[in-house]
Scaffold this motif. Structure first.
Motif, PDB file in Angstrom:
ATOM      1  N   UNK A  19      59.718  20.367 -57.790  1.00 38.50           N
ATOM      2  CA  UNK A  19      59.738  19.623 -56.532  1.00 38.50           C
ATOM      3  C   UNK A  19      61.132  19.123 -56.171  1.00 38.50           C
ATOM      4  N   UNK A  20      61.859  18.613 -57.134  1.00 43.14           N
ATOM      5  CA  UNK A  20      63.179  18.021 -56.871  1.00 43.14           C
ATOM      6  C   UNK A  20      64.326  18.961 -57.212  1.00 43.14           C
ATOM      7  N   UNK A  21      64.045  20.236 -57.454  1.00 44.80           N
ATOM      8  CA  UNK A  21      65.076  21.148 -57.947  1.00 44.80           C
ATOM      9  C   UNK A  21      65.900  21.811 -56.854  1.00 44.80           C
ATOM     10  N   UNK A  22      65.395  21.816 -55.609  1.00 44.69           N
ATOM     11  CA  UNK A  22      66.012  22.550 -54.495  1.00 44.69           C
ATOM     12  C   UNK A  22      65.959  24.061 -54.676  1.00 44.69           C
ATOM     13  N   UNK A  23      65.122  24.547 -55.599  1.00 47.82           N
ATOM     14  CA  UNK A  23      65.021  25.985 -55.832  1.00 47.82           C
ATOM     15  C   UNK A  23      64.064  26.687 -54.872  1.00 47.82           C
ATOM     16  N   UNK A  24      63.184  25.939 -54.232  1.00 46.55           N
ATOM     17  CA  UNK A  24      62.130  26.538 -53.407  1.00 46.55           C
ATOM     18  C   UNK A  24      62.386  26.183 -51.946  1.00 46.55           C
ATOM     19  N   UNK A  25      62.493  27.210 -51.136  1.00 50.78           N
ATOM     20  CA  UNK A  25      62.931  26.985 -49.760  1.00 50.78           C
ATOM     21  C   UNK A  25      61.991  26.065 -48.987  1.00 50.78           C
ATOM     22  N   UNK A  26      60.688  26.285 -49.099  1.00 52.39           N
ATOM     23  CA  UNK A  26      59.774  25.475 -48.277  1.00 52.39           C
ATOM     24  C   UNK A  26      59.756  24.026 -48.741  1.00 52.39           C
ATOM     25  N   UNK A  27      60.002  23.788 -50.028  1.00 51.31           N
ATOM     26  CA  UNK A  27      60.088  22.409 -50.496  1.00 51.31           C
ATOM     27  C   UNK A  27      61.367  21.757 -49.964  1.00 51.31           C
ATOM     28  N   UNK A  28      62.445  22.523 -49.908  1.00 50.87           N
ATOM     29  CA  UNK A  28      63.671  21.999 -49.285  1.00 50.87           C
ATOM     30  C   UNK A  28      63.432  21.643 -47.824  1.00 50.87           C
ATOM     31  N   UNK A  29      62.603  22.438 -47.156  1.00 49.29           N
ATOM     32  CA  UNK A  29      62.277  22.127 -45.763  1.00 49.29           C
ATOM     33  C   UNK A  29      61.597  20.770 -45.662  1.00 49.29           C
TER      34      UNK A  29
END
Length: 238
Positions: A19-29
């Motif tokens: 969740x907090x890793x910035x590895x997943x684009x939609x979570x960054x969104x």
């Protein structure tokens, strides 16, 4: 082939460890939406010292932003693994946030417990909107504020959210939303009033630019056709 399940909320637990890793684009969104929301919410609230409920907090992006602003934050979400990720990150960051697993239709808090309730990216997912709004009104203090955003229901919002954001650009996982659950502003206004809340101003929310990663940044917009934000107040003073 059958269509993938709509309103699929398992996605939040599926990515909890990142969740907090910035590895997943939609979570960054989702993270990038927080400053855009607060650009408008901050105009309505001085957060410092207030008891705030982040209803549908997922992994804690909004809850931590509000804590930085001086609020005493409680977050609640049905996604237990996302809640665990939120707890871990808050502890690592030295931020005191109470996180609970639960649903908006049945909040485990006392009447008039909170000065402000924030509810973003949630109302278009709930099982019973009427119950959620009634619970919001119950746990708000007299004079308290309900700050929210949700997705409008029309052909353009369906195209933007499902066809573009989910199916084409993959800004969200396919199946995240069910367009049948989208809510027109007039419908939400009626629902808020039936719950005993006084609906205030609404405004749009949407992309405003790109950051260095090529991800969208967000902010208030004058049109409410796709996503819109709003504020409502519980009558009385405290």
């Amino acid at each position: 082939m059958t269509e993938k399940t709509r309103n699929d909320l398992t996605i939040y637990d599926d990515v909890a460890t990142n969740w907090w890793s910035d590895d997943i684009r939609w979570v960054r969104t989702l993270k990038n939406l927080v400053p855009g929301r607060l650009a408008w919410f901050d105009k309505h609230v001085d957060w410092n010292g207030l008891n705030v409920l982040d209803l549908g907090c997922a992994g804690g992006f909004m809850a931590e932003a509000l804590t930085v602003r001086g609020a005493k934050v409680t977050g609640i979400d049905p996604a237990a693994q996302a809640i665990n990720a939120a707890r871990v990150h808050a502890a690592e960051a030295g931020r005191e946030i109470q996180y609970d697993v639960g649903v908006g239709e049945e909040l485990s808090y006392d009447d008039a417990a909170f000065d402000v309730i924030v509810c973003v990216d949630v109302l278009e997912h709930v099982d019973d909107l009427t119950k959620v709004l009634a619970e919001v009104a119950r746990v708000l203090k007299p004079g308290g504020l309900f700050l929210f955003d949700t997705i409008n229901r029309n052909l353009l919002s369906r195209f933007a959210t499902i066809t573009i954001a989910e199916d084409t650009m993959r800004l969200l996982p396919k199946g995240t939303h069910d367009p049948a659950l989208f809510i027109r502003p007039a419908e939400l206004r009626i629902g808020l009033e039936k719950a005993g809340l006084v609906c205030g101003p609404m405004t749009g929310l949407g992309p405003r630019g790109l950051n260095r990663n090529g991800d969208f940044t967000f902010g208030p917009l004058p049109i409410r056709t796709v996503i819109y934000m709003g504020v409502a107040r519980k009558p009385g003073t405290h």
